[in-house]
Design an enzyme around this catalytic site. Structure first.
Site, PDB file in Angstrom:
ATOM      1  N   SER A   1       0.837  -1.201   0.000  1.00  0.00           N
ATOM      2  CA  SER A   1       0.000   0.000   0.000  1.00  0.00           C
ATOM      3  C   SER A   1       0.868   1.245   0.000  1.00  0.00           C
ATOM      4  O   SER A   1       1.978   1.233   0.551  1.00  0.00           O
ATOM      5  CB  SER A   1      -0.858  -0.025   1.276  1.00  0.00           C
ATOM      6  OG  SER A   1      -1.414   1.241   1.517  1.00  0.00           O
TER       7      SER A   1
ATOM      8  N   TYR B   1      -1.315  -1.092  10.802  1.00  0.00           N
ATOM      9  CA  TYR B   1      -1.628  -1.673   9.481  1.00  0.00           C
ATOM     10  C   TYR B   1      -0.466  -1.421   8.517  1.00  0.00           C
ATOM     11  O   TYR B   1       0.024  -2.336   7.845  1.00  0.00           O
ATOM     12  CB  TYR B   1      -2.934  -1.069   8.939  1.00  0.00           C
ATOM     13  CG  TYR B   1      -3.137  -1.343   7.464  1.00  0.00           C
ATOM     14  CD1 TYR B   1      -3.414  -2.627   7.008  1.00  0.00           C
ATOM     15  CD2 TYR B   1      -3.021  -0.315   6.520  1.00  0.00           C
ATOM     16  CE1 TYR B   1      -3.577  -2.883   5.647  1.00  0.00           C
ATOM     17  CE2 TYR B   1      -3.185  -0.555   5.165  1.00  0.00           C
ATOM     18  CZ  TYR B   1      -3.456  -1.842   4.728  1.00  0.00           C
ATOM     19  OH  TYR B   1      -3.605  -2.084   3.392  1.00  0.00           O
TER      20      TYR B   1
ATOM     21  N   LYS C   1       2.380  -3.985   6.445  1.00  0.00           N
ATOM     22  CA  LYS C   1       2.716  -4.010   5.006  1.00  0.00           C
ATOM     23  C   LYS C   1       4.221  -3.852   4.815  1.00  0.00           C
ATOM     24  O   LYS C   1       4.837  -4.530   3.983  1.00  0.00           O
ATOM     25  CB  LYS C   1       1.969  -2.895   4.266  1.00  0.00           C
ATOM     26  CG  LYS C   1       0.472  -3.138   4.188  1.00  0.00           C
ATOM     27  CD  LYS C   1       0.166  -4.350   3.316  1.00  0.00           C
ATOM     28  CE  LYS C   1      -1.238  -4.835   3.462  1.00  0.00           C
ATOM     29  NZ  LYS C   1      -1.517  -6.115   2.813  1.00  0.00           N
TER      30      LYS C   1
HETATM   31  P1  NAD Z   1     -10.920  -6.929   1.690  1.00  0.00           P
HETATM   32  O1  NAD Z   1     -11.039  -6.893   3.164  1.00  0.00           O
HETATM   33  O2  NAD Z   1     -12.115  -6.637   0.867  1.00  0.00           O
HETATM   34  O3  NAD Z   1     -10.324  -8.324   1.219  1.00  0.00           O
HETATM   35  C1  NAD Z   1      -9.388  -9.053   1.989  1.00  0.00           C
HETATM   36  C2  NAD Z   1      -9.895 -10.491   2.062  1.00  0.00           C
HETATM   37  O4  NAD Z   1      -8.963 -11.265   2.811  1.00  0.00           O
HETATM   38  C3  NAD Z   1     -11.256 -10.603   2.756  1.00  0.00           C
HETATM   39  O5  NAD Z   1     -12.123 -11.354   1.934  1.00  0.00           O
HETATM   40  C4  NAD Z   1     -10.948 -11.329   4.059  1.00  0.00           C
HETATM   41  O6  NAD Z   1     -12.022 -12.129   4.485  1.00  0.00           O
HETATM   42  C5  NAD Z   1      -9.711 -12.117   3.682  1.00  0.00           C
HETATM   43  N1  NAD Z   1      -8.818 -12.446   4.802  1.00  0.00           N
HETATM   44  C6  NAD Z   1      -8.327 -11.619   5.757  1.00  0.00           C
HETATM   45  N2  NAD Z   1      -7.528 -12.302   6.582  1.00  0.00           N
HETATM   46  C7  NAD Z   1      -7.502 -13.589   6.142  1.00  0.00           C
HETATM   47  C8  NAD Z   1      -6.862 -14.774   6.576  1.00  0.00           C
HETATM   48  N3  NAD Z   1      -6.091 -14.793   7.672  1.00  0.00           N
HETATM   49  N4  NAD Z   1      -7.028 -15.903   5.863  1.00  0.00           N
HETATM   50  C9  NAD Z   1      -7.811 -15.921   4.754  1.00  0.00           C
HETATM   51  N5  NAD Z   1      -8.466 -14.834   4.310  1.00  0.00           N
HETATM   52  C10 NAD Z   1      -8.312 -13.679   4.991  1.00  0.00           C
HETATM   53  O7  NAD Z   1      -9.716  -5.953   1.303  1.00  0.00           O
HETATM   54  P2  NAD Z   1      -9.233  -5.465  -0.143  1.00  0.00           P
HETATM   55  O8  NAD Z   1      -9.564  -4.030  -0.255  1.00  0.00           O
HETATM   56  O9  NAD Z   1      -9.693  -6.417  -1.182  1.00  0.00           O
HETATM   57  O10 NAD Z   1      -7.679  -5.570   0.056  1.00  0.00           O
HETATM   58  C11 NAD Z   1      -6.906  -6.639  -0.472  1.00  0.00           C
HETATM   59  C12 NAD Z   1      -5.446  -6.400  -0.135  1.00  0.00           C
HETATM   60  O11 NAD Z   1      -5.030  -5.145  -0.674  1.00  0.00           O
HETATM   61  C13 NAD Z   1      -5.142  -6.331   1.358  1.00  0.00           C
HETATM   62  O12 NAD Z   1      -3.901  -6.943   1.573  1.00  0.00           O
HETATM   63  C14 NAD Z   1      -5.058  -4.840   1.632  1.00  0.00           C
HETATM   64  O13 NAD Z   1      -4.236  -4.562   2.735  1.00  0.00           O
HETATM   65  C15 NAD Z   1      -4.419  -4.353   0.336  1.00  0.00           C
HETATM   66  N6  NAD Z   1      -4.706  -2.936   0.045  1.00  0.00           N
HETATM   67  C16 NAD Z   1      -5.994  -2.527  -0.108  1.00  0.00           C
HETATM   68  C17 NAD Z   1      -6.253  -1.183  -0.382  1.00  0.00           C
HETATM   69  C18 NAD Z   1      -7.663  -0.693  -0.558  1.00  0.00           C
HETATM   70  O14 NAD Z   1      -7.860   0.519  -0.577  1.00  0.00           O
HETATM   71  N7  NAD Z   1      -8.647  -1.534  -0.701  1.00  0.00           N
HETATM   72  C19 NAD Z   1      -5.186  -0.279  -0.500  1.00  0.00           C
HETATM   73  C20 NAD Z   1      -3.880  -0.754  -0.342  1.00  0.00           C
HETATM   74  C21 NAD Z   1      -3.649  -2.096  -0.086  1.00  0.00           C
HETATM   75  C1  UD1 Z   2      -6.710   4.999   3.857  1.00  0.00           C
HETATM   76  C2  UD1 Z   2      -5.676   4.517   4.815  1.00  0.00           C
HETATM   77  C3  UD1 Z   2      -4.603   3.738   4.041  1.00  0.00           C
HETATM   78  C4  UD1 Z   2      -5.243   2.597   3.252  1.00  0.00           C
HETATM   79  C5  UD1 Z   2      -6.321   3.179   2.351  1.00  0.00           C
HETATM   80  C6  UD1 Z   2      -7.067   2.111   1.623  1.00  0.00           C
HETATM   81  C7  UD1 Z   2      -5.635   6.156   6.652  1.00  0.00           C
HETATM   82  C8  UD1 Z   2      -4.871   7.249   7.321  1.00  0.00           C
HETATM   83  N1  UD1 Z   2      -5.087   5.640   5.525  1.00  0.00           N
HETATM   84  O1  UD1 Z   2      -6.073   5.866   2.931  1.00  0.00           O
HETATM   85  O2  UD1 Z   2      -3.652   3.223   4.919  1.00  0.00           O
HETATM   86  O3  UD1 Z   2      -4.265   1.931   2.463  1.00  0.00           O
HETATM   87  O4  UD1 Z   2      -7.274   3.921   3.147  1.00  0.00           O
HETATM   88  O5  UD1 Z   2      -7.807   1.310   2.479  1.00  0.00           O
HETATM   89  O6  UD1 Z   2      -6.696   5.745   7.120  1.00  0.00           O
HETATM   90  N2  UD1 Z   2     -12.281  11.343   3.597  1.00  0.00           N
HETATM   91  C9  UD1 Z   2     -13.260  12.251   3.938  1.00  0.00           C
HETATM   92  N3  UD1 Z   2     -14.432  11.770   4.429  1.00  0.00           N
HETATM   93  C10 UD1 Z   2     -14.675  10.445   4.605  1.00  0.00           C
HETATM   94  C11 UD1 Z   2     -13.673   9.516   4.250  1.00  0.00           C
HETATM   95  C12 UD1 Z   2     -12.470   9.998   3.753  1.00  0.00           C
HETATM   96  O7  UD1 Z   2     -13.075  13.454   3.804  1.00  0.00           O
HETATM   97  O8  UD1 Z   2     -15.760  10.078   5.080  1.00  0.00           O
HETATM   98  C13 UD1 Z   2     -11.014  11.846   3.041  1.00  0.00           C
HETATM   99  C14 UD1 Z   2      -9.811  11.470   3.888  1.00  0.00           C
HETATM  100  O9  UD1 Z   2      -9.548  12.481   4.811  1.00  0.00           O
HETATM  101  C15 UD1 Z   2      -8.721  11.384   2.804  1.00  0.00           C
HETATM  102  C16 UD1 Z   2      -9.468  10.993   1.528  1.00  0.00           C
HETATM  103  O10 UD1 Z   2     -10.844  11.246   1.781  1.00  0.00           O
HETATM  104  O11 UD1 Z   2      -8.167  12.617   2.606  1.00  0.00           O
HETATM  105  C17 UD1 Z   2      -9.294   9.529   1.188  1.00  0.00           C
HETATM  106  O12 UD1 Z   2      -9.586   8.768   2.343  1.00  0.00           O
HETATM  107  P1  UD1 Z   2      -9.600   7.177   2.341  1.00  0.00           P
HETATM  108  O13 UD1 Z   2     -10.479   6.674   1.263  1.00  0.00           O
HETATM  109  O14 UD1 Z   2      -9.865   6.724   3.736  1.00  0.00           O
HETATM  110  O15 UD1 Z   2      -8.114   6.795   1.895  1.00  0.00           O
HETATM  111  P2  UD1 Z   2      -6.714   7.231   2.544  1.00  0.00           P
HETATM  112  O16 UD1 Z   2      -6.875   8.039   3.762  1.00  0.00           O
HETATM  113  O17 UD1 Z   2      -5.879   7.789   1.464  1.00  0.00           O
END
Ligand code: NAD
Ligand code: UD1
Length: 351
Positions: free
Chosen positions: A135, A159, A163
């Site tokens: 991330s 978190y 990572k």
């Molecule tokens: P999500 O929560 O929708 O999906 C993660 C999945 O992993 C879920 O279905 C959950 O049930 C499963 N899971 C968690 N722990 C587990 C375990 N111990 N064994 C088996 N399954 C398990 O999240 P996502 O948004 O799809 O994220 C996927 C990956 O991307 C994660 O590693 C997350 O940290 C990373 N990531 C997501 C974002 C984002 O904004 N969505 C941003 C940066 C990184």
């Molecule tokens: C957040 C996490 C980041 C994670 C990512 C995806 C934090 C500090 N960072 O990133 O680690 O990888 O989500 O899951 O939590 N915002 C509003 N109102 C809302 C929600 C968000 O104004 O109700 C703003 C936030 O202040 C931010 C932007 O929208 O500036 C994006 O927020 P968000 O979607 O939570 O992503 P990040 O904060 O970038």
């Protein structure tokens, strides 16, 4: 695209962990569409197995799925004894920043413990091509934007630390190849802000309870499920005072994973890459674009800044283009349109 790498991809079997989650479900759909076989693993801690039927309908193909926790080495071992796989995409993790600060051990155990167990079992089965979900949170508060991969790393939350630890574990594995062992080949992908949904509206992000992230909040307010959006602060040193992020369409993000797999299956070297568009978008711009392209109202109020938010974070995505030939194609309007389509069509059980 190298034809032999594409052929290797469409002949391959991929283990996808966290397959029922937001990113995993879109990735499985695309891998099936590319002709891959998929072995899907999830413990459903943040998802539901109901999504699999929709994936199969969308992709017109079926796949192996197992309810397995990636910390359960016996269950993983059994699964990999039954199904030979060529590579693994590891999405499974817990991902809430605030929850990670309240439950640090749970996050370390799940995200770091899960990774170590998975790697141990994969090695036993000779599977050493690995794609890791990292991330942009590993950059902390970036000194300059756009952020290149060589920027300094500084995770602020537990978190984020999980990572960063995951990246370091993988670095150790790729740096050292003991005698008589096959080398690990790993692509670490640092996602910026994945948003949107499959254009069919059949799969998308289904957060449990009140969402933390911006796009699901915006979509739920537009749908009348919440009265208003809180914008966290408008006095940041950015053009309109609200925070700037790099929102990337989920389909582009998934295409980055497919490109990474193709690279690994073609014997490519280990890499760490940003997946972002390279464009910074403010909170206000996103909300306004959402209202405009979807013709809906999103009432909002500016409230106090959220602890831990950084003013600006957007990617320099040029390395991914250079080495994988990948770049994002969807714009903010596409992201808002697809997020809204999903919000309007999602199954009631996920509302
Ligand atoms: P999500 O929560 O929708 O999906 C993660 C999945 O992993 C879920 O279905 C959950 O049930 C499963 N899971 C968690 N722990 C587990 C375990 N111990 N064994 C088996 N399954 C398990 O999240 P996502 O948004 O799809 O994220 C996927 C990956 O991307 C994660 O590693 C997350 O940290 C990373 N990531 C997501 C974002 C984002 O904004 N969505 C941003 C940066 C990184
Ligand atoms: C957040 C996490 C980041 C994670 C990512 C995806 C934090 C500090 N960072 O990133 O680690 O990888 O989500 O899951 O939590 N915002 C509003 N109102 C809302 C929600 C968000 O104004 O109700 C703003 C936030 O202040 C931010 C932007 O929208 O500036 C994006 O927020 P968000 O979607 O939570 O992503 P990040 O904060 O970038």
């Amino acid at each position: 695209m190298d034809d032999s790498n594409q052929a290797a991809l469409s002949r391959s079997t991929v283990l996808v962990t966290g397959a029922a989650g937001y990113i995993g479900s879109h990735a499985v759909t695309e891998l099936l569409r590319q002709g891959c076989r998929v072995v899907a693993v999830d413990n459903y801690s943040n998802s539901s197995s109901e999504v699999y039927a929709r994936i199969e309908r969308l992709a017109g193909a079926s796949f192996v799925r197992a309810e397995v926790d990636v910390r359960d080495d016996a269950a993983l071992d059994k699964l990999l004894s039954q199904h030979r796989v060529d590579a693994c995409i590891h999405f499974a993790a817990l991902k809430s920043v605030s929850e990670s600060m309240a439950q640090p051990l749970r996050y370390l155990d799940n995200n770091v413990g899960g990774l170590l167990t998975l790697l141990r079992v994969l090695r036993k089965h000779g599977v050493q091509g690995f794609v890791f979900s990292s991330s942009a949170t590993v950059y902390g508060d970036p000194v300059r934007v756009p952020v290149p991969e060589v920027a300094s790393l500084n995770a602020v939350s537990v978190y984020g630390a999980t990572k960063l630890m995951g990246e370091k574990i993988l670095q150790q594995l790729t740096a050292i190849t003991p005698e008589f062992e096959r080398p690990w080949r790993v692509v670490v992908l640092r996602y910026f802000n994945p948003v949107g949904a499959h254009p069919s509206g059949q799969i998308g992000e289904a957060p449990r309870g009140v969402p933390n992230n911006l796009m699901p909040c915006v979509a739920q307010v537009a749908a009348g499920l919440r009265p208003k959006l809180n914008i966290f602060g408008d006095t940041y040193p950015t053009p309109d005072g609200t925070c700037v992020r790099d929102y990337i369409h989920i389909q582009d993000l998934v295409a980055g994973h497919v490109a990474a797999l193709r690279h690994l299956l073609g014997d490519g070297a280990s890499l760490t890459l940003n997946l972002g568009t390279g464009l910074g978008t403010s909170v206000r711009q996103l909300v306004e674009t959402f209202m405009q392209v979807n013709g809906v109202a999103v009432p909002y109020e500016v409230v106090a800044p959220r602890a831990g938010d950084v003013a600006q974070c957007f990617a320099d995505p040029s390395l991914a283009h250079q080495v994988l030939g990948w770049r994002a194609h969807h714009d903010l309007a596409d992201m808002c349109r697809d997020a809204w389509r999903w919000q309007c069509s999602r199954p009631r059980s996920h509302a």
